[in-house]
Design an enzyme around this catalytic site. Sequence first.
Site, PDB file in Angstrom:
ATOM      1  N   SER A   6       0.838  -1.200   0.000  1.00 51.80           N
ATOM      2  CA  SER A   6       0.000   0.000   0.000  1.00 51.80           C
ATOM      3  C   SER A   6       0.870   1.245   0.000  1.00 51.80           C
ATOM      4  O   SER A   6       1.665   1.464   0.919  1.00 51.80           O
ATOM      5  CB  SER A   6      -0.908   0.014   1.229  1.00 51.80           C
ATOM      6  OG  SER A   6      -1.553   1.266   1.340  1.00 51.80           O
ATOM      7  N   HIS A  29      -0.939  -1.138  -4.297  1.00 50.95           N
ATOM      8  CA  HIS A  29      -2.270  -0.859  -3.749  1.00 50.95           C
ATOM      9  C   HIS A  29      -2.398   0.646  -3.520  1.00 50.95           C
ATOM     10  O   HIS A  29      -1.609   1.241  -2.780  1.00 50.95           O
ATOM     11  CB  HIS A  29      -2.452  -1.618  -2.440  1.00 50.95           C
ATOM     12  CG  HIS A  29      -3.861  -1.604  -1.922  1.00 50.95           C
ATOM     13  ND1 HIS A  29      -4.827  -2.461  -2.393  1.00 50.95           N
ATOM     14  CD2 HIS A  29      -4.447  -0.830  -0.972  1.00 50.95           C
ATOM     15  CE1 HIS A  29      -5.963  -2.231  -1.739  1.00 50.95           C
ATOM     16  NE2 HIS A  29      -5.760  -1.238  -0.884  1.00 50.95           N
ATOM     17  N   ASP A  31      -4.797   3.584  -2.199  1.00 51.40           N
ATOM     18  CA  ASP A  31      -5.974   3.904  -1.401  1.00 51.40           C
ATOM     19  C   ASP A  31      -6.505   5.286  -1.764  1.00 51.40           C
ATOM     20  O   ASP A  31      -5.817   6.293  -1.596  1.00 51.40           O
ATOM     21  CB  ASP A  31      -5.629   3.874   0.089  1.00 51.40           C
ATOM     22  CG  ASP A  31      -5.349   2.466   0.585  1.00 51.40           C
ATOM     23  OD1 ASP A  31      -6.221   1.598   0.401  1.00 51.40           O
ATOM     24  OD2 ASP A  31      -4.265   2.227   1.154  1.00 51.40           O
ATOM     25  N   MET A  33      -9.282   7.938  -0.767  1.00 50.74           N
ATOM     26  CA  MET A  33     -10.199   8.284   0.325  1.00 50.74           C
ATOM     27  C   MET A  33     -10.720   9.701   0.132  1.00 50.74           C
ATOM     28  O   MET A  33      -9.989  10.586  -0.314  1.00 50.74           O
ATOM     29  CB  MET A  33      -9.470   8.185   1.667  1.00 50.74           C
ATOM     30  CG  MET A  33      -8.765   6.871   1.898  1.00 50.74           C
ATOM     31  SD  MET A  33      -8.018   6.803   3.551  1.00 50.74           S
ATOM     32  CE  MET A  33      -6.858   5.445   3.332  1.00 50.74           C
ATOM     33  N   HIS A  62      -8.151   1.002  -4.522  1.00 48.46           N
ATOM     34  CA  HIS A  62      -9.161   0.716  -3.500  1.00 48.46           C
ATOM     35  C   HIS A  62      -9.921   2.008  -3.210  1.00 48.46           C
ATOM     36  O   HIS A  62      -9.371   2.932  -2.612  1.00 48.46           O
ATOM     37  CB  HIS A  62      -8.464   0.181  -2.248  1.00 48.46           C
ATOM     38  CG  HIS A  62      -9.379  -0.138  -1.124  1.00 48.46           C
ATOM     39  ND1 HIS A  62      -8.916  -0.468   0.133  1.00 48.46           N
ATOM     40  CD2 HIS A  62     -10.733  -0.176  -1.029  1.00 48.46           C
ATOM     41  CE1 HIS A  62      -9.943  -0.695   0.942  1.00 48.46           C
ATOM     42  NE2 HIS A  62     -11.055  -0.516   0.264  1.00 48.46           N
ATOM     43  N   MET A  64     -12.262   4.076  -1.209  1.00 50.34           N
ATOM     44  CA  MET A  64     -12.949   4.260   0.061  1.00 50.34           C
ATOM     45  C   MET A  64     -13.658   5.606  -0.010  1.00 50.34           C
ATOM     46  O   MET A  64     -13.273   6.593   0.632  1.00 50.34           O
ATOM     47  CB  MET A  64     -11.949   4.186   1.217  1.00 50.34           C
ATOM     48  CG  MET A  64     -11.462   2.773   1.456  1.00 50.34           C
ATOM     49  SD  MET A  64     -10.122   2.665   2.665  1.00 50.34           S
ATOM     50  CE  MET A  64      -8.716   2.830   1.570  1.00 50.34           C
ATOM     51  N   MET A 133     -11.755  -6.237   4.844  1.00 51.06           N
ATOM     52  CA  MET A 133     -11.000  -5.279   5.647  1.00 51.06           C
ATOM     53  C   MET A 133     -10.800  -5.846   7.051  1.00 51.06           C
ATOM     54  O   MET A 133     -11.760  -6.220   7.717  1.00 51.06           O
ATOM     55  CB  MET A 133     -11.736  -3.944   5.721  1.00 51.06           C
ATOM     56  CG  MET A 133     -11.788  -3.154   4.431  1.00 51.06           C
ATOM     57  SD  MET A 133     -10.170  -2.634   3.822  1.00 51.06           S
ATOM     58  CE  MET A 133      -9.542  -1.677   5.198  1.00 51.06           C
ATOM     59  N   ASP A 171      -6.769  -6.674   3.912  1.00 53.45           N
ATOM     60  CA  ASP A 171      -6.159  -5.351   3.982  1.00 53.45           C
ATOM     61  C   ASP A 171      -6.319  -4.825   5.405  1.00 53.45           C
ATOM     62  O   ASP A 171      -7.444  -4.652   5.882  1.00 53.45           O
ATOM     63  CB  ASP A 171      -6.845  -4.418   2.985  1.00 53.45           C
ATOM     64  CG  ASP A 171      -6.250  -3.014   2.966  1.00 53.45           C
ATOM     65  OD1 ASP A 171      -5.294  -2.754   3.727  1.00 53.45           O
ATOM     66  OD2 ASP A 171      -6.750  -2.179   2.188  1.00 53.45           O
TER      67      ASP A 171
END
Length: 220
Positions: A6, A29, A31, A33, A62, A64, A133, A171
């Site tokens: 990540s 990975h 993220d 957000m 990913h 979120m 998660m 994760d």
Amino acid sequence: MQINPSILSADFANLEAELMSIASADMAHVDVMDNHFVPNLTLGTAIVERLAKVSPIPLDVHLMIEHPDKWAIGYAQAGASSVTFHLEAATEPIDLARRLRAAGVKAAVAIKPATKVSDIAHLIQEVDMLLVMTVEPGFGGQPILVETLEKIAQARQLIEGSGARVALQVDGGVTESNIAQLASLGADSFVAGSAIYNSPDRANQILRLRGLALAASNPK
């Protein structure tokens, strides 16, 4: 066994170099957000597009975020190889998974710690990966929530029962000390942030994590 570091734990001022340092991993990975679905704000499509151009490995994005039905396809168009959306945020998850696949990327769905694995059963044939998660999403460096471990086994049972070829990713809090247990429960894709980026030899750490997972998944 896939190891996907990540970049949430990377140096954001040197992301190209940080991606090069994990070139031996399977995917990076990323993220995303929005400070609404989770209490943190990271990056968006413009940065993902630039990362895709310089990364030596594919991007595992990913999301979120709220309203993934509206925004997810933009990340596919930006160069992601896999796009994960949250079941809790999607309005029409089956339609979204199908649109992602039609856009030429792998479609994945994630569930937060409080969401039941059974809630995802209707989607299992529509996705390429299920992400469980093992911490509350939002911040890196959290310890794994022990109560989420049984969900990994439940997710593996769901996948096997469906007959679908679906990866099972975990994760949150993945480290040298627990990756073998996670693999033995059925996970075959692992997101690790600080466990890799805090290592002075990231390539060796990736190799070590992969080896531990492989050994646990193929006991003698």
